[in-house]
Motif scaffolding. Structure first.
Motif, PDB file in Angstrom:
ATOM      1  N   ASP A  75       0.835  -1.215   0.000  1.00  0.00           N
ATOM      2  CA  ASP A  75       0.000   0.000   0.000  1.00  0.00           C
ATOM      3  C   ASP A  75       0.864   1.257   0.000  1.00  0.00           C
ATOM      4  N   PHE A  76       1.912   1.264   0.819  1.00  0.00           N
ATOM      5  CA  PHE A  76       2.830   2.408   0.821  1.00  0.00           C
ATOM      6  C   PHE A  76       3.559   2.513  -0.518  1.00  0.00           C
ATOM      7  N   TYR A  77       3.930   1.352  -1.088  1.00  0.00           N
ATOM      8  CA  TYR A  77       4.596   1.341  -2.396  1.00  0.00           C
ATOM      9  C   TYR A  77       3.737   2.051  -3.449  1.00  0.00           C
ATOM     10  N   LYS A  78       2.439   1.748  -3.462  1.00  0.00           N
ATOM     11  CA  LYS A  78       1.532   2.384  -4.438  1.00  0.00           C
ATOM     12  C   LYS A  78       1.465   3.897  -4.226  1.00  0.00           C
ATOM     13  N   ILE A  79       1.417   4.329  -2.970  1.00  0.00           N
ATOM     14  CA  ILE A  79       1.399   5.764  -2.663  1.00  0.00           C
ATOM     15  C   ILE A  79       2.663   6.424  -3.205  1.00  0.00           C
ATOM     16  N   LEU A  80       3.814   5.794  -2.938  1.00  0.00           N
ATOM     17  CA  LEU A  80       5.099   6.339  -3.388  1.00  0.00           C
ATOM     18  C   LEU A  80       5.190   6.363  -4.914  1.00  0.00           C
ATOM     19  N   LYS A  81       4.715   5.317  -5.548  1.00  0.00           N
ATOM     20  CA  LYS A  81       4.779   5.229  -7.010  1.00  0.00           C
ATOM     21  C   LYS A  81       4.001   6.377  -7.651  1.00  0.00           C
ATOM     22  N   ASP A  82       2.813   6.662  -7.121  1.00  0.00           N
ATOM     23  CA  ASP A  82       2.009   7.771  -7.644  1.00  0.00           C
ATOM     24  C   ASP A  82       2.634   9.121  -7.314  1.00  0.00           C
ATOM     25  N   LYS A  83       3.111   9.250  -6.094  1.00  0.00           N
ATOM     26  CA  LYS A  83       3.627  10.533  -5.599  1.00  0.00           C
ATOM     27  C   LYS A  83       4.911  10.977  -6.318  1.00  0.00           C
ATOM     28  N   PHE A  84       5.763  10.009  -6.673  1.00  0.00           N
ATOM     29  CA  PHE A  84       7.084  10.365  -7.203  1.00  0.00           C
ATOM     30  C   PHE A  84       7.329   9.878  -8.632  1.00  0.00           C
ATOM     31  N   LYS A  85       6.259   9.642  -9.393  1.00  0.00           N
ATOM     32  CA  LYS A  85       6.461   9.189 -10.777  1.00  0.00           C
ATOM     33  C   LYS A  85       7.154  10.294 -11.582  1.00  0.00           C
ATOM     34  N   GLY A  86       8.051   9.870 -12.453  1.00  0.00           N
ATOM     35  CA  GLY A  86       8.746  10.822 -13.314  1.00  0.00           C
ATOM     36  C   GLY A  86      10.004  11.426 -12.720  1.00  0.00           C
TER      37      GLY A  86
END
Length: 191
Positions: A75-86
């Motif tokens: 769940d934290f991984y998904k948050i991080l993936k969205d938050k820091f994409k690019g």
């Protein structure tokens, strides 16, 4: 939103989350203030959670510095993936810090300058803590630094098994108050 995520994840996974609230801005500042961002070629973060330290590191690192964040909680991984994409030279991994060496090999990274950790060593199984600290010691450059925070000094003896120079700072403006430990790997033969 972040506090409710933390509470939910803590209830689901108390041994791996280790906190009911995200780290404070003051703690985040203390965790990264001694990093030499100008000279760092590779920085690793264990257990970034919702990314308060991650954000500070991304804002300060050079574009060419490789930054690897390894988060076990999906769940934290998904948050991080969205938050820091690019982000430039940012590698986000959904796995245990125990497996970091596999990823360093995959990305052709020999040694690391800094490892910033949000792992709850006080609640992790002892064998897992020892494996992670052994890998940490092995992959740090000679003058590399392992920076972690702990709510108590209960695990100092464990950290001293792997690092012979440990500085600590108390951070009162955090829930709960905590210690930041800056651990140097000065003697490769220390176990």
């Amino acid at each position: 939103m972040e506090i409710s995520n933390f509470i939910k994840q803590y209830i689901k996974n108390p041994k791996t989350v280790g906190a009911i609230a995200p780290s404070s801005e003051k703690l985040a500042y203390k965790m990264v203030e001694d990093i030499n961002f100008f000279n760092a070629s590779c920085i690793v973060e264990y257990g970034p959670g919702t990314g308060i330290f991650t954000e500070k590191i991304l804002n300060k690192k050079k574009d060419e510095t490789i930054f690897i964040a390894i988060e076990y909680n999906p769940d934290f991984y998904k948050i991080l993936k969205d938050k820091f994409k690019g982000e430039t030279n940012f590698i986000l991994i959904n796995d245990s810090a125990e497996n970091l060496k596999e990823y360093l090999t995959k990305y052709n990274i020999d040694k690391v300058d800094y490892i910033v950790s949000g792992l709850p060593f006080a609640s992790l199984p002892d064998a897992m803590s020892k494996k992670i600290l052994s890998i940490t010691k092995e992959i740090l450059k000679d003058k590399g630094e392992f920076i972690t925070f702990q709510y108590t000094l209960f695990k100092m003896k464990l950290f001293k098994m792997y690092f012979n120079k440990i500085k600590r700072k108390k951070v009162l403006l955090n829930l709960p108050p905590t210690y930041v430990l800056m651990c140097k790997n000065l003697n490769q033969n220390t176990k």
